[in-house]
Design a protein around this motif. Structure first.
Motif, PDB file in Angstrom:
ATOM      1  N   HIS A   5     -10.353  -3.099  -4.776  1.00 32.32           N
ATOM      2  CA  HIS A   5      -9.073  -3.024  -5.523  1.00 32.32           C
ATOM      3  C   HIS A   5      -9.524  -3.203  -7.033  1.00 32.32           C
ATOM      4  O   HIS A   5     -10.260  -4.041  -7.456  1.00 32.32           O
ATOM      5  CB  HIS A   5      -8.174  -4.318  -5.064  1.00 32.32           C
ATOM      6  CG  HIS A   5      -6.887  -4.244  -5.569  1.00 32.32           C
ATOM      7  ND1 HIS A   5      -6.341  -4.989  -6.636  1.00 32.32           N
ATOM      8  CD2 HIS A   5      -5.529  -3.356  -5.252  1.00 32.32           C
ATOM      9  CE1 HIS A   5      -5.153  -4.649  -6.857  1.00 32.32           C
ATOM     10  NE2 HIS A   5      -4.835  -3.776  -5.888  1.00 32.32           N
TER      11      HIS A   5
ATOM     12  N   MET B  47       2.864  -1.191  -0.266  1.00 30.28           N
ATOM     13  CA  MET B  47       2.393  -2.357   0.525  1.00 30.28           C
ATOM     14  C   MET B  47       3.336  -3.521   0.856  1.00 30.28           C
ATOM     15  O   MET B  47       2.885  -4.461   1.362  1.00 30.28           O
ATOM     16  CB  MET B  47       0.809  -2.678   0.287  1.00 30.28           C
ATOM     17  CG  MET B  47      -0.174  -1.602   0.504  1.00 30.28           C
ATOM     18  SD  MET B  47      -1.583  -2.089   0.427  1.00 30.28           S
ATOM     19  CE  MET B  47      -2.851  -1.064   1.278  1.00 30.28           C
TER      20      MET B  47
ATOM     21  N   GLY C 105      -0.499 -13.501  -5.354  1.00 34.37           N
ATOM     22  CA  GLY C 105      -0.929 -12.352  -4.654  1.00 34.37           C
ATOM     23  C   GLY C 105      -2.604 -11.932  -4.475  1.00 34.37           C
ATOM     24  O   GLY C 105      -3.246 -12.939  -4.876  1.00 34.37           O
ATOM     25  N   GLY C 106      -2.898 -10.809  -4.287  1.00 34.70           N
ATOM     26  CA  GLY C 106      -4.401 -10.580  -3.952  1.00 34.70           C
ATOM     27  C   GLY C 106      -5.150 -10.477  -5.296  1.00 34.70           C
ATOM     28  O   GLY C 106      -6.072 -10.968  -5.393  1.00 34.70           O
ATOM     29  N   THR C 107      -4.303 -10.107  -6.391  1.00 32.86           N
ATOM     30  CA  THR C 107      -4.959 -10.036  -7.633  1.00 32.86           C
ATOM     31  C   THR C 107      -5.438 -11.491  -7.926  1.00 32.86           C
ATOM     32  O   THR C 107      -6.594 -11.569  -8.525  1.00 32.86           O
ATOM     33  CB  THR C 107      -4.049  -9.734  -8.847  1.00 32.86           C
ATOM     34  OG1 THR C 107      -3.618  -8.202  -8.375  1.00 32.86           O
ATOM     35  CG2 THR C 107      -4.633  -9.610 -10.169  1.00 32.86           C
TER      36      THR C 107
ATOM     37  N   THR D 177      -7.290  -0.684   0.282  1.00 34.44           N
ATOM     38  CA  THR D 177      -5.790  -0.341  -0.400  1.00 34.44           C
ATOM     39  C   THR D 177      -5.455   1.232  -0.099  1.00 34.44           C
ATOM     40  O   THR D 177      -4.455   1.441   0.289  1.00 34.44           O
ATOM     41  CB  THR D 177      -5.992  -0.660  -1.674  1.00 34.44           C
ATOM     42  OG1 THR D 177      -6.409  -1.791  -2.025  1.00 34.44           O
ATOM     43  CG2 THR D 177      -4.330  -0.614  -2.408  1.00 34.44           C
TER      44      THR D 177
ATOM     45  N   ASN E 220      -8.492 -12.618  -5.900  1.00 35.22           N
ATOM     46  CA  ASN E 220      -9.713 -12.029  -6.223  1.00 35.22           C
ATOM     47  C   ASN E 220     -10.083 -12.744  -7.573  1.00 35.22           C
ATOM     48  O   ASN E 220     -11.443 -12.777  -7.552  1.00 35.22           O
ATOM     49  CB  ASN E 220      -9.478 -10.563  -6.453  1.00 35.22           C
ATOM     50  CG  ASN E 220      -9.298 -10.061  -4.999  1.00 35.22           C
ATOM     51  OD1 ASN E 220      -9.637 -10.525  -4.037  1.00 35.22           O
ATOM     52  ND2 ASN E 220      -8.684  -8.661  -4.902  1.00 35.22           N
TER      53      ASN E 220
ATOM     54  N   ASP F 267     -11.934  -9.169   0.745  1.00 32.01           N
ATOM     55  CA  ASP F 267     -10.741  -9.071   0.060  1.00 32.01           C
ATOM     56  C   ASP F 267      -9.948  -8.369   1.704  1.00 32.01           C
ATOM     57  O   ASP F 267     -10.106  -7.364   1.955  1.00 32.01           O
ATOM     58  CB  ASP F 267     -10.718  -8.227  -0.852  1.00 32.01           C
ATOM     59  CG  ASP F 267      -9.329  -7.587  -1.272  1.00 32.01           C
ATOM     60  OD1 ASP F 267      -8.274  -8.303  -0.708  1.00 32.01           O
ATOM     61  OD2 ASP F 267      -9.254  -6.974  -2.342  1.00 32.01           O
TER      62      ASP F 267
ATOM     63  N   GLY G  48     -10.042  -3.708   4.920  1.00 29.13           N
ATOM     64  CA  GLY G  48      -8.739  -2.854   4.986  1.00 29.13           C
ATOM     65  C   GLY G  48      -8.501  -2.491   3.340  1.00 29.13           C
ATOM     66  O   GLY G  48      -7.988  -3.163   2.666  1.00 29.13           O
TER      67      GLY G  48
ATOM     68  N   ALA H 100      -6.379  -8.583   1.589  1.00 31.47           N
ATOM     69  CA  ALA H 100      -5.123  -8.871   1.123  1.00 31.47           C
ATOM     70  C   ALA H 100      -4.273  -7.775   2.017  1.00 31.47           C
ATOM     71  O   ALA H 100      -3.363  -8.522   2.405  1.00 31.47           O
ATOM     72  CB  ALA H 100      -5.046  -8.360  -0.223  1.00 31.47           C
ATOM     73  N   PHE H 101      -4.750  -6.559   2.316  1.00 28.41           N
ATOM     74  CA  PHE H 101      -3.483  -5.940   3.165  1.00 28.41           C
ATOM     75  C   PHE H 101      -4.290  -5.872   4.693  1.00 28.41           C
ATOM     76  O   PHE H 101      -3.247  -6.158   5.569  1.00 28.41           O
ATOM     77  CB  PHE H 101      -3.910  -4.442   2.918  1.00 28.41           C
ATOM     78  CG  PHE H 101      -3.238  -3.473   3.807  1.00 28.41           C
ATOM     79  CD1 PHE H 101      -1.919  -3.443   3.842  1.00 28.41           C
ATOM     80  CD2 PHE H 101      -4.029  -2.839   4.857  1.00 28.41           C
ATOM     81  CE1 PHE H 101      -1.364  -2.590   4.816  1.00 28.41           C
ATOM     82  CE2 PHE H 101      -3.348  -2.010   5.579  1.00 28.41           C
ATOM     83  CZ  PHE H 101      -1.968  -1.904   5.695  1.00 28.41           C
TER      84      PHE H 101
ATOM     85  N   HIS I 273       2.586 -11.439   1.338  1.00 27.40           N
ATOM     86  CA  HIS I 273       3.588 -10.467   0.826  1.00 27.40           C
ATOM     87  C   HIS I 273       3.359  -9.137   1.245  1.00 27.40           C
ATOM     88  O   HIS I 273       4.289  -8.302   0.743  1.00 27.40           O
ATOM     89  CB  HIS I 273       4.113 -10.912  -0.441  1.00 27.40           C
ATOM     90  CG  HIS I 273       3.089 -10.648  -1.434  1.00 27.40           C
ATOM     91  ND1 HIS I 273       3.093 -11.131  -2.958  1.00 27.40           N
ATOM     92  CD2 HIS I 273       2.199  -9.732  -1.625  1.00 27.40           C
ATOM     93  CE1 HIS I 273       2.174 -10.509  -3.597  1.00 27.40           C
ATOM     94  NE2 HIS I 273       1.446  -9.821  -2.692  1.00 27.40           N
ATOM     95  N   LYS I 274       2.350  -8.802   1.956  1.00 28.98           N
ATOM     96  CA  LYS I 274       2.186  -7.539   2.294  1.00 28.98           C
ATOM     97  C   LYS I 274       2.583  -7.477   3.857  1.00 28.98           C
ATOM     98  O   LYS I 274       3.520  -7.252   4.412  1.00 28.98           O
ATOM     99  CB  LYS I 274       0.667  -6.919   2.028  1.00 28.98           C
ATOM    100  CG  LYS I 274       0.612  -6.684   0.564  1.00 28.98           C
ATOM    101  CD  LYS I 274      -0.918  -6.225   0.187  1.00 28.98           C
ATOM    102  CE  LYS I 274      -0.814  -5.841  -1.104  1.00 28.98           C
ATOM    103  NZ  LYS I 274      -2.474  -5.559  -1.583  1.00 28.98           N
TER     104      LYS I 274
ATOM    105  N   ASP J 272      -2.916 -11.678   2.027  1.00 32.11           N
ATOM    106  CA  ASP J 272      -1.554 -11.628   1.303  1.00 32.11           C
ATOM    107  C   ASP J 272      -0.419 -11.741   2.489  1.00 32.11           C
ATOM    108  O   ASP J 272       0.018 -10.721   2.965  1.00 32.11           O
ATOM    109  CB  ASP J 272      -1.402 -10.258   0.567  1.00 32.11           C
ATOM    110  CG  ASP J 272      -1.761 -10.485  -0.964  1.00 32.11           C
ATOM    111  OD1 ASP J 272      -2.311 -11.737  -1.289  1.00 32.11           O
ATOM    112  OD2 ASP J 272      -1.532  -9.332  -1.593  1.00 32.11           O
TER     113      ASP J 272
HETATM  114  C1  LIG Z   1      -2.786  -5.053  -2.729  1.00 33.87           C
HETATM  115  C2  LIG Z   1      -4.112  -5.385  -2.790  1.00 33.87           C
HETATM  116  C3  LIG Z   1      -4.577  -6.286  -3.681  1.00 33.87           C
HETATM  117  C4  LIG Z   1      -3.753  -6.830  -4.983  1.00 33.87           C
HETATM  118  O1  LIG Z   1      -2.604  -7.643  -4.365  1.00 33.87           O
HETATM  119  P1  LIG Z   1      -1.518  -8.183  -5.361  1.00 33.87           P
HETATM  120  O2  LIG Z   1      -0.854  -9.051  -4.374  1.00 33.87           O
HETATM  121  O3  LIG Z   1      -0.603  -6.696  -5.707  1.00 33.87           O
HETATM  122  O4  LIG Z   1      -1.951  -8.736  -6.553  1.00 33.87           O
HETATM  123  C5  LIG Z   1      -5.995  -6.602  -3.698  1.00 33.87           C
HETATM  124  N1  LIG Z   1      -6.747  -6.172  -2.741  1.00 33.87           N
HETATM  125  C6  LIG Z   1      -6.103  -5.342  -1.731  1.00 33.87           C
HETATM  126  C7  LIG Z   1      -7.602  -4.909  -0.819  1.00 33.87           C
HETATM  127  C8  LIG Z   1      -5.180  -4.892  -1.848  1.00 33.87           C
HETATM  128  O5  LIG Z   1      -4.757  -4.004  -0.753  1.00 33.87           O
END
Ligand SMILES: *Cc1c(COP(=O)(O)O)cnc(C)c1O
Length: 354
Positions: A108, A22, A78-80, A156, A83, A181, A154, A183-184, A211-212, A209
């Motif tokens: 996730h 991603m 990031g997403g982690t 993962t 969350n 969430d 969306g 993130a993506f 960075h994705k 995110d």
């Molecule tokens: C990638 C992802 C995360 C984690 O994000 P990181 O940037 O890898 O920490 C969390 N939730 C979803 C839905 C993701 O796709």
């Protein structure tokens, strides 16, 4: 001064055969901005005011993308992290001795980490045959100790988008906070008809995110909230810094991440991201049809993520051939059509599979 190269430094990575990541090549503007802001720390705004103001502007731009007029938040790792912060804020704001979080089984794995470090129970609810959260089932798992309900915009693994407005109702009925969430999804869903953002439902916090799909340099994650009190619930005093208490999880943070997120969004929102989305969907739709033509089951994608039932033996052969591919929890081959993925790559991949 000439640039000195380090002879034993390996080539970091070619993206020629990367099909399941991603992450992707950063936008050229993001790369340049990251280098320029390498030695800045947005975690210490008193000493590094330029990057700090850039971060406020980045959060404003993220707010425009996710449909909130006066966004609060920050650019994290990031997403982690986002969350974890969402769970932490909910735990701090909702009074109970035995806090739990209700989430769909498509959520996730970062929520497991959040639950572990924060000592919160996770209640995982099965999804429907399209991998989407089922509001009634989520409601049945919530109770007076539920501090947070989570929806995924969306996922993962499949790019599935949960029924966000209905899940907001579930959260409200349980007197819990509601976190989405994305993130993506955050940088592709603006170009779809899904109801997924602050404009479509009463959402408290969101992960998005850069960075994705945003094409910022790593690390650049976004934590966005609609009400300042949610951020304030995360406040920690910072005696040795010049000023300002911190609401972030980490202390020193990446100014490169912040600056690159700003530059990537500034260069691409919205038309550049729309093109990425349309290109990705075209590739994903084509790829799913190619899988089916070869006899592998593959559903029509909703976001630029394709899964296909490819048996172990073929999967391993493809990996041995250098393809960077992964599997879903249920064992399907999973391909993410990120901006670096080109039609010729996928044609070569399909040839190898055939
Ligand atoms: C990638 C992802 C995360 C984690 O994000 P990181 O940037 O890898 O920490 C969390 N939730 C979803 C839905 C993701 O796709």
């Amino acid at each position: 001064m000439s640039r000195r190269s380090t002879p034993d430094l390996p080539e970091p990575q070619s993206f020629d055969r990367v099909l399941s990541s991603m992450c992707t090549l950063p936008h050229p503007a993001a790369r340049a901005a990251a280098e320029r802001f390498l030695a800045t720390n947005p975690g210490d705004p008193g000493t590094y005011p330029a990057v700090s103001s850039l971060e406020r502007r980045t959060v404003s731009m993220l707010g425009a993308i996710v449909g909130v007029n006066e966004p609060h938040g920050y650019v994290g790792t990031g997403g982690t992290e986002a969350n974890i912060q969402a769970v932490r804020a909910a735990r701090n704001l909702v009074a109970t001795d035995r806090p739990n979080v209700v989430l769909p089984d498509s959520a996730h794995f970062s929520f497991e980490k959040a639950a572990d470090v924060l000592d919160v129970d996770v209640r995982t609810v099965p999804t429907d045959s399209d991998m989407r959260a089922i509001p009634d089932a989520m409601a049945a798992e919530s109770n007076e100790d539920t501090v947070l309900v989570v929806g995924v915009a969306g996922s993962t693994e499949y790019g599935a988008v949960d029924p966000i407005p209905a899940l907001a109702e579930v959260a409200r009925a349980a007197d819990a906070l509601f976190h989405v969430d994305a993130a993506f999804g955050g940088f592709v869903l603006p170009f779809t008809d899904f109801d997924w953002n602050f404009d479509h439902a009463p959402i408290d916090s969101m992960t998005v995110d850069p960075h994705k799909m945003g094409q910022a340099a790593i690390p650049a994650g976004g934590f966005v909230v609609s009400d300042r009190s949610i951020l304030e619930s995360l406040t920690v005093e910072t005696p040795y810094l010049e000023r300002d208490p911190q609401v972030t999880l980490t202390g020193t943070r990446s100014g490169a991440g912040v600056a690159s997120a700003y530059a990537a969004i500034d260069a691409q929102w919205p038309e550049g991201y729309r093109r990425n989305y349309e290109r990705g969907m075209e590739l994903a739709t084509w790829l799913a049809a190619e899988f089916r033509a070869l006899g592998f089951e593959s559903a029509d994608p909703e976001l630029p993520i394709v899964t296909a039932d490819v048996p172990d033996r073929q999967f391993e052969r493809l990996r041995e051939g250098g393809w960077r591919i992964s599997r879903t929890g249920r064992g399907e081959l999973r391909i993410v059509c990120m901006p670096h993925v080109r039609r010729e790559m996928l044609e070569e991949f399909i040839d190898d599979l055939a």
